[in-house]
Design a protein around this motif. Structure first.
Motif, short mmCIF file in Angstrom:
data_model
loop_
_atom_site.label_atom_id
_atom_site.label_comp_id
_atom_site.label_asym_id
_atom_site.label_seq_id
_atom_site.Cartn_x
_atom_site.Cartn_y
_atom_site.Cartn_z
N VAL A 1 -10.00 -7.06 -0.29
CA VAL A 1 -10.52 -7.54 0.99
C VAL A 1 -10.42 -6.42 2.02
O VAL A 1 -9.35 -5.83 2.20
CB VAL A 1 -9.74 -8.77 1.47
CG1 VAL A 1 -10.27 -9.22 2.82
CG2 VAL A 1 -9.85 -9.88 0.46
N GLY B 1 -7.08 -23.98 -12.53
CA GLY B 1 -8.08 -23.03 -12.98
C GLY B 1 -9.33 -22.96 -12.12
O GLY B 1 -10.11 -22.03 -12.24
N ARG B 2 -9.52 -23.91 -11.21
CA ARG B 2 -10.71 -23.90 -10.37
C ARG B 2 -10.43 -23.22 -9.04
O ARG B 2 -9.43 -23.49 -8.41
CB ARG B 2 -11.16 -25.33 -10.08
CG ARG B 2 -11.70 -26.06 -11.27
CD ARG B 2 -11.80 -27.55 -10.99
NE ARG B 2 -12.38 -28.25 -12.13
CZ ARG B 2 -13.70 -28.45 -12.27
NH1 ARG B 2 -14.54 -28.02 -11.36
NH2 ARG B 2 -14.17 -29.08 -13.33
N PRO B 3 -11.35 -22.34 -8.61
CA PRO B 3 -11.16 -21.68 -7.31
C PRO B 3 -11.35 -22.68 -6.17
O PRO B 3 -12.14 -23.61 -6.27
CB PRO B 3 -12.26 -20.62 -7.28
CG PRO B 3 -13.30 -21.13 -8.21
CD PRO B 3 -12.57 -21.92 -9.27
N GLY C 1 -13.23 -5.98 -5.11
CA GLY C 1 -12.18 -6.97 -5.33
C GLY C 1 -11.11 -6.96 -4.27
O GLY C 1 -10.28 -7.86 -4.20
N PRO D 1 -8.60 -19.97 7.22
CA PRO D 1 -7.42 -19.14 7.48
C PRO D 1 -6.14 -19.94 7.68
O PRO D 1 -5.10 -19.60 7.13
CB PRO D 1 -7.81 -18.38 8.75
CG PRO D 1 -9.29 -18.25 8.66
CD PRO D 1 -9.75 -19.53 8.03
N ARG E 1 -17.26 -8.54 -4.71
CA ARG E 1 -16.77 -8.93 -6.03
C ARG E 1 -17.68 -9.99 -6.60
O ARG E 1 -18.44 -10.64 -5.89
CB ARG E 1 -15.34 -9.47 -5.93
CG ARG E 1 -15.26 -10.80 -5.21
CD ARG E 1 -13.84 -11.35 -5.22
NE ARG E 1 -13.66 -12.38 -4.19
CZ ARG E 1 -12.56 -12.53 -3.47
NH1 ARG E 1 -11.54 -11.71 -3.63
NH2 ARG E 1 -12.46 -13.49 -2.58
N ARG F 1 0.83 -1.21 0.00
CA ARG F 1 0.00 0.00 0.00
C ARG F 1 0.86 1.25 0.00
O ARG F 1 0.56 2.23 -0.68
CB ARG F 1 -0.89 0.02 1.25
CG ARG F 1 -2.03 -0.96 1.21
CD ARG F 1 -3.13 -0.54 2.17
NE ARG F 1 -2.70 -0.52 3.54
CZ ARG F 1 -2.88 -1.53 4.39
NH1 ARG F 1 -3.46 -2.63 3.98
NH2 ARG F 1 -2.49 -1.46 5.63
N GLU G 1 -3.43 -10.82 -1.93
CA GLU G 1 -4.34 -9.71 -1.65
C GLU G 1 -5.79 -10.15 -1.68
O GLU G 1 -6.55 -9.89 -0.75
CB GLU G 1 -4.14 -8.60 -2.69
CG GLU G 1 -3.16 -7.55 -2.27
CD GLU G 1 -3.03 -6.52 -3.36
OE1 GLU G 1 -3.52 -5.41 -3.15
OE2 GLU G 1 -2.45 -6.82 -4.43
N ALA G 2 -6.17 -10.81 -2.74
CA ALA G 2 -7.56 -11.23 -2.87
C ALA G 2 -7.85 -12.45 -2.01
O ALA G 2 -8.99 -12.82 -1.81
CB ALA G 2 -7.88 -11.54 -4.33
N ARG G 3 -6.78 -13.07 -1.51
CA ARG G 3 -6.94 -14.23 -0.65
C ARG G 3 -7.63 -15.36 -1.40
O ARG G 3 -8.46 -16.06 -0.83
CB ARG G 3 -7.78 -13.85 0.56
CG ARG G 3 -7.09 -14.11 1.86
CD ARG G 3 -8.03 -14.06 3.03
NE ARG G 3 -7.66 -15.04 4.01
CZ ARG G 3 -6.54 -14.98 4.71
NH1 ARG G 3 -5.71 -13.98 4.53
NH2 ARG G 3 -6.26 -15.91 5.58
N GLU G 4 -7.27 -15.50 -2.66
CA GLU G 4 -7.90 -16.54 -3.47
C GLU G 4 -6.86 -17.56 -3.92
O GLU G 4 -5.70 -17.23 -4.12
CB GLU G 4 -8.57 -15.92 -4.71
CG GLU G 4 -9.81 -15.13 -4.37
CD GLU G 4 -10.45 -14.52 -5.60
OE1 GLU G 4 -11.67 -14.55 -5.70
OE2 GLU G 4 -9.73 -14.01 -6.48
#
Lengths: 218, 218
Positions: free
Chosen positions: B161, A138-140, B159, A145, B213, A109, A130-133
């Motif tokens: 968090v 290819g599959r989410p 998008g 945590p 998102r 930041r 960042e998006a925590r994904e």
DNA sequence: GAACGACCTGAGGAAATCCTGAAGGCTCAA
DNA sequence: TTGAGCCTTCAGGATTTCCTCAGGTCGTTC
């Protein structure tokens, strides 16, 4: 810069950060912190809120750098409202993964957009800090945590063999009292969620530890 | 330019505005403000009405830029009647969302038509800053002021968090003393009003925060 | 191939976290 | 003064997560 009056915490953090490639200076109380900060000009300060002399928030005001506060878990969140924009906090007891993740987030930041990507990738396994994904093939994938922290630790150290003790030290809170059995459990969870297709990425090295990597080709 | 004699307010505003991409200079009193304004030529001035030396309205007259005044909540309205065309005001204690919204509104009026759109859009959810209107799937939705600020903050950071502490810092007044429970309540209200159809846009990341998102595409 | 240690994983209880309805107090306008 | 809308707190219930444990599996050694 790391500021905490407990030597064990100071050492834990500074050793861990140095290992990750940061340059670290330390201070044991508020006055020393202000002084050292003036001399060293840190990019970021990890700062215990409870110091023997000054309040952590006072120290923060006298330092021209973003701050990651360390607070007791039972501190009600309104105490945290003293955060300036750009600051962040972690509750004690913390895990090293936690602290490093927050540090990277604050620096991202602060330094603006030109910062290094927050995306880790090993074979067809991807993780966005960042998006925590997380995606596999290819599959989410949805992770809890702890699962996320563990996978992140694996991916940040892809190809390196990690002992269960190492994993416990980095991913679990420093005061965790249990044994390494939980690591086995969580590796099992991860395998089910992100390593249920070929090529297998998480490998067991019996009586040594685990490693995340693509299988040796050939 | 940010003008306030309290360092905490100055820092809060300047950090928040820098984070949003503005270039910021600051001043601590009226005389410094006039001086700095002459040198820096700001596009807009955020100006506390109560300054140690000069009255805020006097300062405004000597500066060639639109002004967003900061006033005490109990200021009688005739004081505010001193606003020139193009100026605006926000009462203390304010929320950062509030201030940024007003700043954008003033700049929009000042810069005229070529200004950037005031319409945010995520999937089939739309929000018009100027008209203060929200649609979901083409249907208009009525929101209370706090609901609107919260949704705006979510959409401006789609998008990304957002932790409950971050949300509290941006959407609620800086002197808010309560805990993060109120964020949960308002997320609940928003879900009922704008997120009761597929695809769900507001997602809970347990013990991390919330994110708005489109669901990760698989 | 038997014995041993290390590892895997399902089950389940405890704890943390979150959601939401309800209620009280506040402001503002009629 | 009254009433409506809004803000906030609170608590019960739902959900998710964490950790332990124990029986089964696998690999290694002798």
């Amino acid at each position: 810069m790391v500021v905490d009056d407990e030597p064990s915490i100071r050492d834990l953090l500074s050793a861990s950060l140095r290992f990750s490639g940061f340059e670290v200076v330390t201070a044991a109380d508020g006055n020393e912190a202000v002084e050292v900060a003036k001399r060293a000009g840190p990019d970021l300060v990890v700062l215990d809120v409870m110091l023997p002399d000054l309040d952590g928030f006072e120290v923060a005001q006298r330092i021209d750098a973003p701050v990651l506060f360390l607070t007791a878990r039972d501190a009600t969140e309104d105490k945290i409202a003293g955060l300036r924009v750009g600051d962040d906090y972690v509750t004690k007891p913390f895990s090293l993964e936690e602290v490093q993740a927050r540090i990277r987030a604050v620096l991202r930041r602060t330094r603006g957009e030109g910062a290094p990507t927050s995306r880790l990738k090993v074979a067809d396994l991807e993780l966005d800090e960042e998006a925590r994904e997380v995606w596999r093939a290819g599959r989410p994938v949805r992770l809890s945590p702890t699962e996320f922290k563990l996978l992140h630790y694996f991916m940040a150290n892809a190809g390196r063999v990690l002992s269960k003790a190492q994993i416990l030290d980095h991913v679990w809170n420093y005061d965790f009292g249990g044994d390494a059995g939980v690591v086995e459990s969580y590796v099992s969870y991860l395998r089910r969620k992100v390593d249920d297709v070929e090529p297998r990425l998480i490998h067991t090295l019996r009586s040594v530890g685990y490693v995340l990597r693509e299988p040796p080709s050939g």
